[in-house]
Design a protein around this motif. Structure first.
Motif: not given
Length: 726
Positions: A658-665, A683-693, A718-724
């Motif tokens: 789970e990461v911040n949803n902005h370019p370059g992440v 690489v696959d995008y599982m979920e996406r909203d305006t803030r978190i991907a 710093a851009v990562v919120h969690g890894v599973q």
């Protein structure tokens, strides 16, 4: 064709019939005027024999059947073929359709003619389940015939050409089928053998039969070419002729007219309109020597400016089929490009006739031409491929790559030139050098730079293959090779490796099951083992072990049958729980008989269990996999399995990040994974909203410790919120 009338198997004694010679025979003799009077007399003798053998038989058009084989011989005479080929062409249908025997032909015309007639006959005796299979298998038979004597295929191509010229008598369905087969098989073979005149006519006749309306429209457009264009063509031709004459060159200058098929192909393949395709002027300049070719090139470049990057030198580096010429494209005075081909008289002959040009066989002390040598090398290479291919259809699919060549030219470390199809990789080059080099390749040096095997090659590069004795082909290699030789060799080797591993795994599993019953393979009485193999139709023990390794037979049931002392002891079908004892250990070297479940992607260090699956061998799951509950219902298929201490290689693991949803992440996360020495497969995008991907990464790791290191590096960002791990 009507039923043949009964004919005496022996060849008649008369040299020729008393009645006048028909026009079609005179036309053949006129085309074969390069032969001696004695050889032309032999042609007439062959016609007399063929006419007698085919007496009473007619074509669908109503003409006497003998007109067809004589017309086939005329096509070959126009190509300058030797007398044996022409005689064989006249007689090519006699063995199959008349009572005339091979022995009679051999005694009258010689063993070589008899072999050629028999070779063509064998190509025609084909019966198949469907049209696709027929095309593939007839193509395979063609290549086998070509490998013995290339003249067999020349007769077959001429036979097809005359059939295409007289296609009107066939039904619409037959016309469509024959035309498609001609465009897909016969025309490409003619092209690969350098026989451009025959190839061009086969393509145009095939196009006319398959798409009559399209052919008619294009032909009419070509015929009603605008007067302005004809004047422009004449003006360019005059300017080129003037310049060449001033330089003192002896030359033949001809403008090239496009055929309906070539125009249609360009329109379809390049998405161009008719006007765009026709808006190109084409000329061929034929001179006396190679030096004059380069002199003429300088003259045309002085007359009109060349287009950058459009010059090709096929004289220094000939095409695989022997074709040689200089190709250049110039800026025309009317804003249209001018395509110019420059070649010698001999090159022009080879360009039009291919291996038929300057036909020389070693029985006269001559040597084969370069075109023949190249053609034969290509055929021998294909014959090797077809021995390893699993089916005719697989073989045909493989060689389609070779039949439509668009080549790159490469240099070996010793400076030798090799040609490969466009999009070939370093691995294709390795297999082109030798199958063993390809099988043991690990990397390559292209122009002295180290590159991976999947690197695509470009003309002019110098390539060196790096090998290791322990290296072996991987299934992933099939995804990036471009040549049929590489694809066939990889498949063959993978099958061989899978067989060896299945036998070894089957041996371990059966021995383990027998030990649970207090015996082993070595202690079994030979008669009992032989009896079991015979009863289940196994030719040898290796075949049984292979079946066990692939999961087609349960080791516990086989062990019970082999270990029983009395025939009626133990119910062979009773499920056997997994026994405690020696585990089967995974080393990482298993190829095709141990697979890792996609549902839980086990890696070294995980608690695992194996499930015996028919056709797949052992499928490995993590013990905490949700699907394991279902497998508990079939305990006889459980296999105790573990990781070897020295397990090697990379295994796939899945991460959800789970990461911040902005370019370059994405690039930052990928860099962190790479720094931990792991590769990203997907690489696959599982979920996406305006803030978190939430992103899913499929990565390659050596085991749990390596995976933990990857996760640590990714979490530090710093851009990562969690890894599973998934």
């Amino acid at each position: 064709m009507s039923d043949p009338a009964p004919v005496d198997h022996r060849i008649p004694a008369a040299a020729a019939p008393a009645e006048p010679v028909p026009d079609y025979v005179s036309a053949l003799e006129s085309a074969a005027d390069y032969l001696s009077a004695e050889q032309r007399q032999l042609l007439r003798r062959a016609w007399a024999v063929g006419a007698a053998a085919h007496a009473g038989q007619t074509r669908k058009s109503g003409e006497p059947y003998i007109t067809h084989p004589v017309a086939v011989a005329k096509v070959l005479a126009e190509q300058g073929l030797d007398v044996e080929t022409l005689v064989a062409a006249i007689l090519h249908d006699t063995i199959e359709d008349t009572p005339l025997s091979r022995e009679s032909i051999a005694s009258e015309f010689g063993e070589t003619v008899a072999e050629l007639v028999e070779g063509v006959t064998k190509l025609d005796k084909l019966h198949f389940a469907d049209r696709q299979e027929a095309a593939a298998e007839s193509f395979r038979k063609m290549l086998l015939a070509m490998a013995r004597d290339l003249r067999v295929i020349l007769i077959k191509l001429a036979d097809r050409l005359h059939n295409m010229r007289t296609l009107g008598a066939q039904s619409p369905e037959a016309r469509t089928r024959i035309a498609r087969e001609t465009l897909e098989i016969h025309a490409p073979i003619a092209q690969r053998l350098g026989m451009n005149l025959i190839k061009a006519e086969l393509q145009d006749l095939g196009f006319k039969a398959l798409y009559p309306l399209r052919h008619r429209v294009l032909e009419r457009r070509i015929r009603t070419e605008p007067l302005v264009r004809r004047e422009a063509l004449a003006k360019i031709e005059a300017q080129l002729a003037q310049r060449l004459t001033k330089e003192g060159l002896h030359y033949r200058l001809v403008s090239r007219i496009k055929s309906p098929w070539s125009i249609y192909s360009k329109m379809r393949n390049e998405g161009k309109s008719f006007d765009q395709v026709m808006d190109v002027f084409g000329f061929r300049i034929v001179v006396g020597s190679v030096a004059e070719c380069y002199h003429a090139l300088g003259v045309v470049h002085a007359a009109f400016k060349p287009l950058d990057g459009r010059f090709r030198d096929f004289i220094a580096i000939p095409k695989a089929n022997g074709y040689q010429s200089l190709h250049t494209v110039l800026f025309g005075p009317y804003g249209s490009p001018i395509e110019v081909q420059i070649r010698t008289t001999e090159m022009d002959l080879i360009a039009e006739r291919g291996i038929a040009a300057h036909w020389a066989y070693k029985h006269d002390g001559g040597t084969a031409t370069s075109a023949q040598t190249r053609a034969h090398a290509w055929i021998v290479n294909l014959i090797e491929s077809q021995r390893s291919a699993g089916s005719s259809l697989e073989f045909l699919e493989n060689v389609k790559v070779d039949l439509f060549p668009d080549e790159v030219y490469l240099f070996t470390p010793k400076g030798d030139i090799m040609s490969l199809p466009r999009n070939s990789t370093a691995l294709d080059f390795a297999y082109a050098v030798h199958t063993d080099v390809g099988n043991h390749a690990v990397a390559a040096r292209v122009d002295k730079k180290l590159v991976p095997l999947r690197t695509k090659l470009a003309s002019g590069q110098r390539v060196e293959v790096i090998t290791a004795p322990s290296a072996a082909p991987k299934p992933q290699w099939l995804e990036f090779v471009a040549t049929s030789k590489a694809r066939t060799a990889i498949r063959h080797q993978l099958k061989q490796l899978q067989h060896e591993d299945a036998v070894e795994l089957g041996h371990r599993m059966l021995d383990r099951a027998l030990e649970g019953l207090g015996t082993s393979l070595d202690r079994l009485p030979p008669p009992r083992l032989d009896g079991y193999l015979a009863e289940h139709r196994y030719p040898r023990l290796e075949a049984l072990l292979h079946d066990i390794g692939l999961g087609n037979r349960m080791p516990a049931q086989v062990a019970q049958s082999l270990a029983r002392s009395e025939p009626d002891t133990a119910d062979l079908l009773a499920p056997q729980p997994p026994r405690s004892g020696e585990k089967i250990l995974i080393t990482g070297a298993e190829r095709g008989v141990i697979t890792f479940a996609n549902c839980c992607t086990p890696i070294p260090g995980d608690e695992i269990m194996g499930f015996h699956t028919a056709g797949k061998g052992i499928v490995v799951h993590r013990m905490d996999c949700p699907n394991v509950a279902d497998y508990r219902k079939s305990p006889e298929r459980w296999v105790q399995i573990g990781w070897d201490r020295a397990v090697e290689g990379f295994f796939q693991a899945l991460l959800r990040v789970e990461v911040n949803n902005h370019p370059g992440v994405l690039a930052q996360v990928a860099a962190a994974i790479a720094q931990a020495e792991s590769n990203i497969d997907r690489v696959d995008y599982m979920e996406r909203d305006t803030r978190i991907a939430a992103i899913r990464f499929a990565i390659e790791v050596r085991g749990r410790k390596h995976l933990a290191e990857v996760i640590r590096r990714v979490r530090r960002l710093a851009v990562v919120h969690g890894v599973q791990r998934l």
